[in-house]
Design a protein around this motif. Structure first.
Motif, short mmCIF file in Angstrom:
data_model
loop_
_atom_site.label_atom_id
_atom_site.label_comp_id
_atom_site.label_asym_id
_atom_site.label_seq_id
_atom_site.Cartn_x
_atom_site.Cartn_y
_atom_site.Cartn_z
N SER A 187 0.82 -1.15 -0.05
CA SER A 187 0.18 -0.02 -0.19
C SER A 187 0.85 1.04 0.09
O SER A 187 1.98 1.34 0.41
CB SER A 187 -0.82 0.10 1.24
N ARG A 188 0.26 2.28 -0.55
CA ARG A 188 1.16 3.62 -0.81
C ARG A 188 0.18 4.73 -0.70
O ARG A 188 -1.00 4.72 -0.54
CB ARG A 188 1.79 3.71 -1.96
N LYS A 189 1.05 5.87 -0.18
CA LYS A 189 0.16 7.14 -0.05
C LYS A 189 0.42 7.87 -1.62
O LYS A 189 1.49 8.02 -1.81
CB LYS A 189 0.52 7.91 0.98
N LYS B 271 -5.56 5.29 -7.35
CA LYS B 271 -6.17 4.18 -6.74
C LYS B 271 -5.40 3.05 -6.88
O LYS B 271 -5.05 2.25 -6.14
CB LYS B 271 -7.66 4.00 -6.97
N THR B 272 -5.17 2.93 -8.26
CA THR B 272 -4.62 1.76 -8.69
C THR B 272 -2.94 1.66 -8.17
O THR B 272 -2.45 0.66 -7.57
CB THR B 272 -4.39 1.51 -10.30
N ALA C 220 -1.94 3.25 -5.35
CA ALA C 220 -1.88 3.25 -4.24
C ALA C 220 -2.22 1.72 -3.39
O ALA C 220 -1.69 1.50 -2.49
CB ALA C 220 -3.12 4.07 -3.37
N GLU C 221 -2.85 0.93 -4.39
CA GLU C 221 -3.05 -0.68 -3.99
C GLU C 221 -3.44 -0.67 -2.73
O GLU C 221 -3.01 -1.39 -1.78
CB GLU C 221 -1.48 -1.18 -4.10
N GLY C 222 -4.45 0.03 -2.28
CA GLY C 222 -5.04 -0.27 -0.97
C GLY C 222 -4.78 1.05 -0.13
O GLY C 222 -5.27 1.08 1.17
N GLY C 223 -3.76 1.73 -0.37
CA GLY C 223 -3.40 2.72 0.42
C GLY C 223 -4.10 4.05 0.44
O GLY C 223 -5.35 4.07 -0.29
N GLU C 224 -3.51 5.13 0.62
CA GLU C 224 -4.36 6.49 0.59
C GLU C 224 -4.20 7.34 -0.46
O GLU C 224 -3.13 7.63 -1.00
CB GLU C 224 -4.25 7.37 1.93
N ASP D 78 -9.27 9.95 -0.79
CA ASP D 78 -9.69 9.95 0.71
C ASP D 78 -9.55 11.04 1.27
O ASP D 78 -10.38 11.16 2.32
CB ASP D 78 -8.55 8.95 1.42
#
Length: 323
Positions: free
Chosen positions: A2-4, A28-29, A31-35, A58
């Motif tokens: 995950s990434r910001k 969003k892609t 970030a892989e689940g990040g913010e 977010d």
């Protein structure tokens, strides 16, 4: 992992440009689940913050300053770098627009990071984040994987779909004060030469004319068709050189690159320099009285005929359907 990810929102005439919504989807892609953090730079841009949130951001950071009223690379880079310093993101995404093409290399140089420019797709393959971008004037595509440092990319309009609007989404909107100084450029006046209406680079339908349109009056018919279809008018360099229209409408290697859902080429021969700017359109319709015109080689549908007869017929038929 995950990434910001910071996503720059571009504001024009008080509204958020569609490319910014597409950049959020790309963010969003990445970030892989990040913010995903939206960034708005300008003067009186806070009204656009909620739109970024409902389309996937977010939270949003706003930098408002009178020196950001109109774009200059000095002012915008100072403001954006302040946000980067505060947030320490692992990724940054912005549109491959006139602003993005000017600002992104300057930021990459300041941050000593790499830059993937003009990406048309981003996906996760085998655990790697893969960017796809066109090369050789759109004749081929290359895939880029960033293995170290900050992930920084600009994306081409109309290629990565925006996320579905979700009015129930909420997020924190905060402000950052930046002392912008030592500006080497000051914008005193902006003279708009383009016609009012849909931005050519973001239009879903483009009706383009070439030398075959023959005159400035010929473009009025094309505009009528474009308006009917909710699109924008474009042109080949030949038409611009002949003073049939302004150079702001030029599509091609030395003009704008467009990727609409529908591209209607009227009286355009199909020189490779022009094709480089529109060959990735989803559906291409060519109208030309020369059956050997090169444009037919890239067209999905071809109409051999006089555009001054064909275009009015199209206007008549589309008008009847819309009634």
């Amino acid at each position: 992992m995950s990434r910001k990810v910071l996503v720059l929102g571009e504001v024009r005439d008080g509204g958020l440009r569609n490319i910014s919504l597409e950049a959020i989807a790309a963010g969003k892609t990445v970030a892989e689940g990040g913010e995903v953090v939206g960034v708005l730079l300008g003067e009186n841009v806070s009204d656009c913050a909620n739109e970024m949130i409902v389309y996937g951001a977010d939270r949003v950071i706003i930098v408002e300053n009178e020196k950001l009223k109109t774009y200059t690379s000095d002012a915008f880079s100072q403001a954006f770098l302040k946000v980067v310093e505060t947030e320490k993101p692992e990724g940054m995404i912005m549109g491959h627009t006139a602003l993005g093409k000017d600002l992104s290399p300057k930021l990459a140089s300041k941050l000593k990071s790499g830059l993937v420019s003009d990406a048309v797709n981003v996906e996760v393959l085998g655990g790697n984040l893969v960017f796809t971008r066109p090369i050789y004037s759109g004749k081929a595509f290359e895939k880029k994987i960033i293995t170290d440092g900050v992930i920084f990319a600009t994306i081409r309009s109309n290629n990565i779909p925006a996320l579905t609007k979700d009015e129930s989404r909420t997020g924190v909107v905060s402000s950052v004060d930046v002392d912008i100084k030592d500006l080497r450029t000051i914008i005193k006046e902006i003279v708009r030469k383009t016609n009012e209406g849909i931005d050519l680079s973001e239009a879903k339908v483009v009706v383009a004319g070439g030398r075959g349109v023959k005159s400035e009056d010929g473009f009025k018919t094309l505009k009528e068709l474009a308006d009917l279809l909710g699109g924008a008018v474009g042109a080949s360099r030949g038409a611009c050189d002949a003073d049939y229209c302004d150079y702001s409408l030029q599509i091609g290697q030395t003009g704008k690159v467009v990727t609409p859902d529908l591209y209607i080429a009227c009286g355009i021969s199909g020189a490779i320099q022009h094709v480089a700017g529109m060959s990735n359109s989803k559906v291409i319709v060519a109208i030309n009285k020369d059956p050997e015109a090169t444009i037919f080689n890239v067209a999905d549908y071809g109409i051999v005929g006089d555009l001054f007869e064909v275009v009015p017929l199209l206007i008549e038929e589309f008008s009847a359907v819309k009634q």
